[in-house]
Motif scaffolding. Structure first.
Motif, PDB file in Angstrom:
ATOM      1  N   GLY A  87     -54.399  28.720 -11.875  1.00 44.31           N
ATOM      2  CA  GLY A  87     -54.036  29.502 -13.051  1.00 44.31           C
ATOM      3  C   GLY A  87     -54.121  30.998 -12.837  1.00 44.31           C
ATOM      4  N   TRP A  88     -54.823  31.436 -11.789  1.00 43.73           N
ATOM      5  CA  TRP A  88     -54.913  32.863 -11.494  1.00 43.73           C
ATOM      6  C   TRP A  88     -53.706  33.375 -10.708  1.00 43.73           C
ATOM      7  CZ3 TRP A  88     -60.613  32.288  -9.521  1.00 43.73           C
ATOM      8  CH2 TRP A  88     -61.481  32.245 -10.633  1.00 43.73           C
ATOM      9  N   TYR A  89     -52.894  32.467 -10.162  1.00 43.54           N
ATOM     10  CA  TYR A  89     -51.766  32.877  -9.322  1.00 43.54           C
ATOM     11  C   TYR A  89     -50.521  33.153 -10.174  1.00 43.54           C
ATOM     12  CZ  TYR A  89     -54.378  30.508  -5.517  1.00 43.54           C
ATOM     13  OH  TYR A  89     -55.323  30.089  -4.610  1.00 43.54           O
ATOM     14  N   PRO A  90     -49.966  34.349 -10.099  1.00 40.88           N
ATOM     15  CA  PRO A  90     -48.676  34.572 -10.761  1.00 40.88           C
ATOM     16  C   PRO A  90     -47.589  33.630 -10.235  1.00 40.88           C
ATOM     17  CG  PRO A  90     -49.693  36.662 -10.209  1.00 40.88           C
ATOM     18  CD  PRO A  90     -50.528  35.591  -9.552  1.00 40.88           C
ATOM     19  N   SER A  91     -47.684  33.250  -8.963  1.00 43.80           N
ATOM     20  CA  SER A  91     -46.660  32.372  -8.382  1.00 43.80           C
ATOM     21  C   SER A  91     -46.642  30.990  -9.029  1.00 43.80           C
ATOM     22  CB  SER A  91     -46.870  32.239  -6.872  1.00 43.80           C
ATOM     23  OG  SER A  91     -48.141  31.701  -6.583  1.00 43.80           O
ATOM     24  N   LYS A  92     -47.744  30.592  -9.663  1.00 47.56           N
ATOM     25  CA  LYS A  92     -47.787  29.278 -10.314  1.00 47.56           C
ATOM     26  C   LYS A  92     -46.742  29.193 -11.428  1.00 47.56           C
ATOM     27  CE  LYS A  92     -50.637  26.361 -13.302  1.00 47.56           C
ATOM     28  NZ  LYS A  92     -49.692  26.469 -14.448  1.00 47.56           N
ATOM     29  N   ALA A  93     -46.583  30.285 -12.147  1.00 50.65           N
ATOM     30  CA  ALA A  93     -45.625  30.287 -13.262  1.00 50.65           C
ATOM     31  C   ALA A  93     -44.188  30.131 -12.790  1.00 50.65           C
ATOM     32  CB  ALA A  93     -45.769  31.576 -14.062  1.00 50.65           C
ATOM     33  N   LEU A  94     -43.947  30.403 -11.500  1.00 54.53           N
ATOM     34  CA  LEU A  94     -42.591  30.331 -10.981  1.00 54.53           C
ATOM     35  C   LEU A  94     -42.246  28.953 -10.431  1.00 54.53           C
ATOM     36  CD1 LEU A  94     -42.506  33.760  -9.093  1.00 54.53           C
ATOM     37  CD2 LEU A  94     -41.635  33.241 -11.379  1.00 54.53           C
ATOM     38  N   THR A  95     -43.190  28.333  -9.710  1.00 53.41           N
ATOM     39  CA  THR A  95     -42.878  27.071  -9.034  1.00 53.41           C
ATOM     40  C   THR A  95     -43.769  25.909  -9.453  1.00 53.41           C
ATOM     41  OG1 THR A  95     -44.402  27.436  -7.181  1.00 53.41           O
ATOM     42  CG2 THR A  95     -42.212  28.448  -7.029  1.00 53.41           C
TER      43      THR A  95
END
Length: 216
Positions: A87-95
């Motif tokens: 949940g801390w990774y901005p990349s999670k929201a993308l992939t």
């Protein structure tokens, strides 16, 4: 230990600083009776350009009987560690192709063991070990504060350990394998007092490596 190059720490000053900050190491040996491990507070000494780790063990400790002069031993030191949520990774929201992991700083030192049962060595060792921790206190305790006969009795109950280090390896797994924005997200999460995984010590270590990656 598994040590990808991206997580390897080789700077002596960083490695030994971990021992100074987290001196409780896990002494591990393997013999006919199987593996044995004892948590012991250690000090680092330098002798003739060689690093030594010194500690002491209670004579009543069954591990002592398994320690042989000259044996190869392993000491593990663990510093800051923390759970890392995707949940801390901005990349999670993308992939959404992310999973949790764990960050930590760890040092593994191997060396040759020498037993030090002599009273003079033990007396100097416990004085140095106490001073290393007490020096930060406003009214430091010293061995001389206790009655002499009591200290002598305590010294008779322990045996000193001196390990000449032959190999030292550090693993600082601090999100260095992530994108810069994901590292920044980890720093933000670990330093947010409202986050349930608030861990400023681990956050500072990730921030330090993030700054290094950003440096020209």
């Amino acid at each position: 230990m598994y040590l990808p190059e991206v997580f390897e720490e080789v700077r002596p000053e960083v490695l030994w600083d971990l021992v100074a900050r987290h001196p409780l190491g896990l002494l591990i040996t393997a013999g006919p009776e199987g593996p044995m491990a004892s948590p012991l507070p250690f000090l680092r000494k330098v002798q003739d350009d060689h690093s030594l780790l010194t500690a002491h063990m209670a004579r009543a400790n069954p591990h002592l009987a398994a320690l042989a002069e000259g044996a190869n031993v392993l000491v593990v030191f663990q510093g800051a560690e923390t759970y890392v949520t995707p949940g801390w990774y901005p990349s999670k929201a993308l992939t959404h192709r992310e999973v949790p992991t764990w960050n930590y700083e760890m040092l593994q030192a191997r060396g040759s063991l020498r037993l030090r049962p002599d009273r003079e060595w033990l007396a100097a060792h416990v004085a140095d070990l106490s001073a290393a921790q007490e020096s930060r206190r406003p009214a430091p305790w010293a061995v001389s504060d206790a009655p002499g006969d009591y200290i002598e009795a305590m010294l008779r109950g322990i045996v000193g350990l001196e390990i000449e280090i032959t190999d030292i390896r550090g693993k600082w797994k601090m999100s260095q394998n992530r994108k810069l924005e994901d590292m920044a997200g980890v720093v933000h999460g670990l330093t947010d007092p409202d986050d349930p995984h608030f861990n400023p010590a681990a956050g500072a270590l990730v921030a330090e490596r993030l700054a290094t990656r950003k440096a020209p």
